[in-house]
Design a protein around this motif. Sequence first.
Motif, mmCIF file in Angstrom:
data_model
loop_
_atom_site.group_PDB
_atom_site.id
_atom_site.type_symbol
_atom_site.label_atom_id
_atom_site.label_comp_id
_atom_site.label_asym_id
_atom_site.label_seq_id
_atom_site.Cartn_x
_atom_site.Cartn_y
_atom_site.Cartn_z
ATOM 1 N N PRO A 187 -15.316 34.078 75.654
ATOM 2 C CA PRO A 187 -13.904 34.315 75.916
ATOM 3 C C PRO A 187 -13.195 33.092 76.501
ATOM 4 O O PRO A 187 -13.762 32.371 77.323
ATOM 5 N N ASP A 188 -11.950 32.894 76.037
ATOM 6 C CA ASP A 188 -11.112 31.863 76.635
ATOM 7 C C ASP A 188 -10.081 32.469 77.586
ATOM 8 O O ASP A 188 -9.234 31.753 78.127
ATOM 9 N N THR A 189 -10.185 33.779 77.795
ATOM 10 C CA THR A 189 -9.291 34.437 78.752
ATOM 11 C C THR A 189 -9.398 33.816 80.141
ATOM 12 O O THR A 189 -8.419 33.800 80.904
ATOM 13 N N VAL A 190 -10.584 33.287 80.486
ATOM 14 C CA VAL A 190 -10.792 32.698 81.816
ATOM 15 C C VAL A 190 -10.012 31.407 82.002
ATOM 16 O O VAL A 190 -9.940 30.881 83.113
ATOM 17 N N GLU B 222 -17.979 18.415 77.106
ATOM 18 C CA GLU B 222 -18.104 19.838 76.799
ATOM 19 C C GLU B 222 -16.746 20.508 76.972
ATOM 20 O O GLU B 222 -16.095 20.352 78.016
ATOM 21 N N PRO B 223 -16.269 21.232 75.956
ATOM 22 C CA PRO B 223 -15.022 21.974 76.154
ATOM 23 C C PRO B 223 -15.202 23.052 77.214
ATOM 24 O O PRO B 223 -16.319 23.498 77.483
ATOM 25 N N ARG B 224 -14.095 23.452 77.839
ATOM 26 C CA ARG B 224 -14.199 24.449 78.912
ATOM 27 C C ARG B 224 -14.776 25.767 78.386
ATOM 28 O O ARG B 224 -15.615 26.379 79.041
ATOM 29 N N ALA B 225 -14.302 26.221 77.226
ATOM 30 C CA ALA B 225 -14.883 27.406 76.580
ATOM 31 C C ALA B 225 -15.963 26.907 75.622
ATOM 32 O O ALA B 225 -15.837 26.991 74.406
ATOM 33 N N GLY B 226 -17.030 26.368 76.198
ATOM 34 C CA GLY B 226 -18.018 25.649 75.406
ATOM 35 C C GLY B 226 -19.269 26.441 75.107
ATOM 36 O O GLY B 226 -19.544 27.489 75.696
ATOM 37 N N GLY B 227 -20.068 25.891 74.205
ATOM 38 C CA GLY B 227 -21.275 26.567 73.772
ATOM 39 C C GLY B 227 -22.330 26.688 74.854
ATOM 40 O O GLY B 227 -23.067 27.677 74.908
ATOM 41 N N THR B 228 -22.433 25.689 75.739
ATOM 42 C CA THR B 228 -23.443 25.745 76.794
ATOM 43 C C THR B 228 -23.164 26.889 77.758
ATOM 44 O O THR B 228 -24.076 27.616 78.172
ATOM 45 N N LEU B 229 -21.907 27.059 78.130
ATOM 46 C CA LEU B 229 -21.516 28.184 78.983
ATOM 47 C C LEU B 229 -21.785 29.509 78.278
ATOM 48 O O LEU B 229 -22.343 30.446 78.868
ATOM 49 N N ALA B 230 -21.386 29.609 77.002
ATOM 50 C CA ALA B 230 -21.580 30.853 76.254
ATOM 51 C C ALA B 230 -23.066 31.188 76.122
ATOM 52 O O ALA B 230 -23.454 32.363 76.191
ATOM 53 N N TYR B 231 -23.900 30.165 75.923
ATOM 54 C CA TYR B 231 -25.339 30.397 75.829
ATOM 55 C C TYR B 231 -25.884 30.929 77.156
ATOM 56 O O TYR B 231 -26.688 31.871 77.187
ATOM 57 N N HIS B 232 -25.442 30.334 78.259
ATOM 58 C CA HIS B 232 -25.910 30.795 79.569
ATOM 59 C C HIS B 232 -25.502 32.245 79.807
ATOM 60 O O HIS B 232 -26.308 33.053 80.287
ATOM 61 N N VAL B 233 -24.265 32.590 79.461
ATOM 62 C CA VAL B 233 -23.792 33.969 79.652
ATOM 63 C C VAL B 233 -24.628 34.935 78.808
ATOM 64 O O VAL B 233 -25.026 36.011 79.286
ATOM 65 N N LEU B 234 -24.929 34.567 77.575
ATOM 66 C CA LEU B 234 -25.770 35.412 76.721
ATOM 67 C C LEU B 234 -27.175 35.537 77.306
ATOM 68 O O LEU B 234 -27.768 36.631 77.315
ATOM 69 N N ASP B 235 -27.704 34.438 77.827
ATOM 70 C CA ASP B 235 -29.028 34.454 78.447
ATOM 71 C C ASP B 235 -29.039 35.377 79.665
ATOM 72 O O ASP B 235 -29.995 36.138 79.889
#
Length: 361
Positions: free
Chosen positions: A123-126, A316-329
Amino acid sequence: MGQPLNVGVVGTGAISAQYFRTIDRLPQLRLAAVADLDPARAAEAVAPYPGTPVRSVAELMADPGVDVVLNLTVPAAHAEVALLAIAAGKDVYCEKPLAATSADAARVLRAAEEAGVRVGCAPDTVLGTGTQTARKAVDDGLIGRPVAATATMVTPGHERWHPNPDFYYVPGGGPLLDMGPYYITSLVTLLGPVATVVGAASRPRAKRTIGSGPRRGEEIPVSVDTHVTGVLVHASGALSTLVMSFDAAATRAPHIEVHGERGSLVVPNPNHFDGLVQVAGVGDEDWRDLPESAGYVDGGRGIGLADLAVTPAGEEPRAGGTLAYHVLDVMESLLASAHSGAAVPVASTCERPAPVALRTL
């Protein structure tokens, strides 16, 4: 500003209209093409934007006029479509979650790194004024050192309003995978990455009944947990208590509260871009409202794409893949803990995304 980022959209379901409106109004973005398994649905979706070509997925991936693929397919197809885009040498931005499993998400990130392309993810709502104003309050020390947070999302279930809710009740769905990304991404934005989780989960009903549309009255099977709760132990030491449910009628609990040594914050709905942030200090008799002080003003789904467009190469973009991966993990680890009955360390980590100063795109 340079040339706009040319966006090719794969998947034109219900959420696509919100992205199209954002792309249409932002000079950083341009709608270049769309593709869907149902070409008629794709044509209908872009009817308000005359001249937008409808392509097959293969044609869109091969189109040199597409810079980034916006992946709005169902979660089970996220990794497949992202990998196609990466193989075509294009940046990719996924609707949440990044993939149906963290293993697939890791494949996406590895492929992107090898290809030298960028990955972004909702999400980019944040990035809107709601969560960002709350983050600034935390960073400015308004509540002192954060020690705890709560995050609550309860609903009777999306089958009441969605005409085709099947994907909410298969792996990649459920309240945690569907709505958890908003809440956990907000918690990571506010408090930093998660180190360990302890969870519990239940699945009270084996079937759900569709409540609207042409399939109204049809029963669909449930193969995921529909009530998930747990504690996230952040690397900072703060503890977040999470409740995600498709099994409750309503709640009066705030979407998110953050508690510090000197005060507490009420954080608005992380599924929205704006909203009222409130603070109460130790000894205060009531809550007071905080003015908007950070974040993208008038945000809409797709501002993460616009943020990616202005992110310098190599960052890394703010709504980036590394953050999304961590959230999924974090979410997978929470489910693993719920099923094993033991605390589970979260293998991944990430940096808190850079804050967003108050601005209009």
